[in-house]
Design an enzyme around this catalytic site. Sequence first.
Site, PDB file in Angstrom:
ATOM      1  N   LYS A 123       1.023  -1.092  -0.159  1.00 35.95           N
ATOM      2  CA  LYS A 123      -0.019   0.125  -0.009  1.00 35.95           C
ATOM      3  C   LYS A 123       0.573   0.953  -0.344  1.00 35.95           C
ATOM      4  O   LYS A 123       0.559   2.168  -0.987  1.00 35.95           O
ATOM      5  CB  LYS A 123      -0.980  -0.535   1.380  1.00 35.95           C
ATOM      6  CG  LYS A 123      -2.035  -1.190   0.531  1.00 35.95           C
ATOM      7  CD  LYS A 123      -3.332  -0.523   2.326  1.00 35.95           C
ATOM      8  CE  LYS A 123      -4.261  -1.673   1.546  1.00 35.95           C
ATOM      9  NZ  LYS A 123      -5.220  -1.456   2.664  1.00 35.95           N
ATOM     10  N   LYS A 208      -5.519 -10.175  -6.714  1.00 35.35           N
ATOM     11  CA  LYS A 208      -6.451 -10.422  -5.522  1.00 35.35           C
ATOM     12  C   LYS A 208      -8.027  -9.266  -6.526  1.00 35.35           C
ATOM     13  O   LYS A 208      -7.701  -8.175  -6.549  1.00 35.35           O
ATOM     14  CB  LYS A 208      -6.568 -10.492  -4.821  1.00 35.35           C
ATOM     15  CG  LYS A 208      -6.355  -9.562  -3.559  1.00 35.35           C
ATOM     16  CD  LYS A 208      -6.695  -9.253  -2.382  1.00 35.35           C
ATOM     17  CE  LYS A 208      -6.483  -7.891  -1.889  1.00 35.35           C
ATOM     18  NZ  LYS A 208      -5.876  -7.844  -0.301  1.00 35.35           N
ATOM     19  N   LYS A 211     -10.937  -3.589  -3.507  1.00 38.64           N
ATOM     20  CA  LYS A 211     -12.346  -2.219  -4.315  1.00 38.64           C
ATOM     21  C   LYS A 211     -11.134  -1.184  -5.056  1.00 38.64           C
ATOM     22  O   LYS A 211     -11.896  -0.217  -5.700  1.00 38.64           O
ATOM     23  CB  LYS A 211     -12.236  -1.881  -2.623  1.00 38.64           C
ATOM     24  CG  LYS A 211     -13.180  -2.691  -1.490  1.00 38.64           C
ATOM     25  CD  LYS A 211     -13.403  -1.885  -0.747  1.00 38.64           C
ATOM     26  CE  LYS A 211     -13.617  -2.908   0.392  1.00 38.64           C
ATOM     27  NZ  LYS A 211     -12.413  -3.347   1.586  1.00 38.64           N
TER      28      LYS A 211
HETATM   29  P1  TYM Z   1     -10.681  -5.608   3.731  1.00 41.00           P
HETATM   30  O1  TYM Z   1     -11.094  -4.426   3.816  1.00 41.00           O
HETATM   31  O2  TYM Z   1      -9.948  -4.799   2.757  1.00 41.00           O
HETATM   32  O3  TYM Z   1     -11.439  -6.876   3.221  1.00 41.00           O
HETATM   33  C1  TYM Z   1     -12.408  -7.240   4.208  1.00 41.00           C
HETATM   34  C2  TYM Z   1     -12.454  -8.721   4.058  1.00 41.00           C
HETATM   35  O4  TYM Z   1     -12.505  -9.315   2.694  1.00 41.00           O
HETATM   36  C3  TYM Z   1     -12.030 -10.029   2.391  1.00 41.00           C
HETATM   37  N1  TYM Z   1     -11.104  -9.553   1.278  1.00 41.00           N
HETATM   38  C4  TYM Z   1     -11.088 -10.687   0.457  1.00 41.00           C
HETATM   39  N2  TYM Z   1     -11.017 -12.570  -0.203  1.00 41.00           N
HETATM   40  C5  TYM Z   1     -11.083 -12.610  -0.437  1.00 41.00           C
HETATM   41  N3  TYM Z   1     -10.813 -12.969  -1.635  1.00 41.00           N
HETATM   42  C6  TYM Z   1     -10.592 -11.407  -1.866  1.00 41.00           C
HETATM   43  N4  TYM Z   1     -10.128 -10.518  -3.023  1.00 41.00           N
HETATM   44  C7  TYM Z   1     -10.970  -9.992  -1.002  1.00 41.00           C
HETATM   45  N5  TYM Z   1     -10.698  -9.004  -0.701  1.00 41.00           N
HETATM   46  C8  TYM Z   1     -10.404  -9.018   0.517  1.00 41.00           C
HETATM   47  C9  TYM Z   1     -10.099  -9.549   3.632  1.00 41.00           C
HETATM   48  O5  TYM Z   1      -9.818 -11.150   3.682  1.00 41.00           O
HETATM   49  C10 TYM Z   1     -10.999  -9.369   4.476  1.00 41.00           C
HETATM   50  O6  TYM Z   1     -11.751 -10.496   5.284  1.00 41.00           O
HETATM   51  N6  TYM Z   1      -7.357  -4.999   7.910  1.00 41.00           N
HETATM   52  C11 TYM Z   1      -8.902  -5.551   7.268  1.00 41.00           C
HETATM   53  C12 TYM Z   1     -10.232  -4.938   8.130  1.00 41.00           C
HETATM   54  C13 TYM Z   1     -10.433  -5.049   9.649  1.00 41.00           C
HETATM   55  C14 TYM Z   1     -10.164  -6.350   9.868  1.00 41.00           C
HETATM   56  C15 TYM Z   1     -10.082  -6.185  11.558  1.00 41.00           C
HETATM   57  C16 TYM Z   1     -10.471  -7.867   9.608  1.00 41.00           C
HETATM   58  C17 TYM Z   1     -10.189  -4.161  10.627  1.00 41.00           C
HETATM   59  N7  TYM Z   1      -9.492  -4.832  11.278  1.00 41.00           N
HETATM   60  C18 TYM Z   1     -10.060  -6.880  12.154  1.00 41.00           C
HETATM   61  C19 TYM Z   1     -10.939  -8.802  10.634  1.00 41.00           C
HETATM   62  C20 TYM Z   1     -10.556  -8.018  11.654  1.00 41.00           C
HETATM   63  C21 TYM Z   1      -9.304  -5.898   5.844  1.00 41.00           C
HETATM   64  O7  TYM Z   1      -8.724  -4.139   5.403  1.00 41.00           O
HETATM   65  O8  TYM Z   1      -9.512  -5.676   5.087  1.00 41.00           O
END
Ligand code: TYM
Length: 345
Positions: A123, A208, A211
């Site tokens: 990032k 992957k 967003k």
């Molecule tokens: P974020 O917002 O990037 O993604 C949210 C969730 O979606 C999953 N994900 C995917 N799974 C499969 N294939 C994909 N292409 C894909 N893109 C996203 C992510 O693995 C995630 O589960 N750091 C985290 C947010 C966060 C969080 C937390 C998660 C903050 N605090 C505490 C769990 C517990 C994030 O950026 O997710």
Amino acid sequence: MSDTPTDYSGPQRVLSGMQPTGQLHLGNYLGALKNWVALQDDGAWDCFYCVVDMHAITMPHDPAKLPDAVRSAAAAYIASGVDPEKSTIFAQSAVPAHAELAWIFNCVARLGWLERMTQFKDKAGKDKERASVGLFTYPVLQAADILVYKATHVPVGEDQKQHLELCRDIAARFNRDYGKGEAVFPLTEPVIQGPGARVMSLRDGASKMSKSDVSDNSRINLDDDADTIARKIKKAKTDPEPLPDSEDGLADRPEASNLVGIYAALTGKTKADILAEFGGQGFGAFKPALAEVAVEYLAPISDEYRRLITDTTEIDRILRQGAERAQAVAQPVADEARKIIGFWG
Ligand code: TYM
């Protein structure tokens, strides 16, 4: 799923979250949301699902758009089946205990641990000197999100694995340094499962689904209508070969493997079953079948999302109620950590 792997004896709790940094998509759904709903419906878990708006400001953002982005994510959770009466849905920033525990954890985590985080490197890009300090300590706040509920299980996609290992390292270090022989915090188990744990871009099987991808055709958004879903699948990148008869034949064919994986995740069939049905056929036959399955599965979610998003009063009510419930669990944990660490008062 295994039980909590420590001598920790608190309740079994689930926490997860998503960043409100764009429309949620099929990767978010198959990697995480689907499992959130399964854990909720299992009934044995106390589930907390937050919208992590504090994480969203670690990158440049538009303050005027953030509140609606939080509402949009909450609406997508609910449209996907998260029930506000069974699970606690809230905005991270509305529960100050997250930030309080994050500061304590910033003083427990080691610089070297954070320097190994690949997501920061991705990032921050080439010019990491210009990245916010928040982006660097992002995984520490994530650990606080989890441990401020003493969550034992965290359903996420595969890309979060490293962050969850850091969360365990922080818990273990805190327990060792300050626990006086007791496991104050659990060593949280990631719940990463199913063929949807890593959904790839429809335009490039090597990255992957995300967003932040500039191409909207790279992903299926949870508010896409049937025609858009079908069009995006039709345009998805593939190779010229027909589908293989067995899974071995998917090696080195990332786009084919991704589309078969999506079909598997949406239908509950194994890749082997799907290849037994479609092996030898070209994408001209497989893509319409995948589009049909995807539309049938996702149309109710996108319809419900579009209905919910018009009622911001109701979404705000749910988020307020969730924040109250979450704070009631989180604040005593933050207070316990304050006391253990030696803060005054
Ligand atoms: P974020 O917002 O990037 O993604 C949210 C969730 O979606 C999953 N994900 C995917 N799974 C499969 N294939 C994909 N292409 C894909 N893109 C996203 C992510 O693995 C995630 O589960 N750091 C985290 C947010 C966060 C969080 C937390 C998660 C903050 N605090 C505490 C769990 C517990 C994030 O950026 O997710």
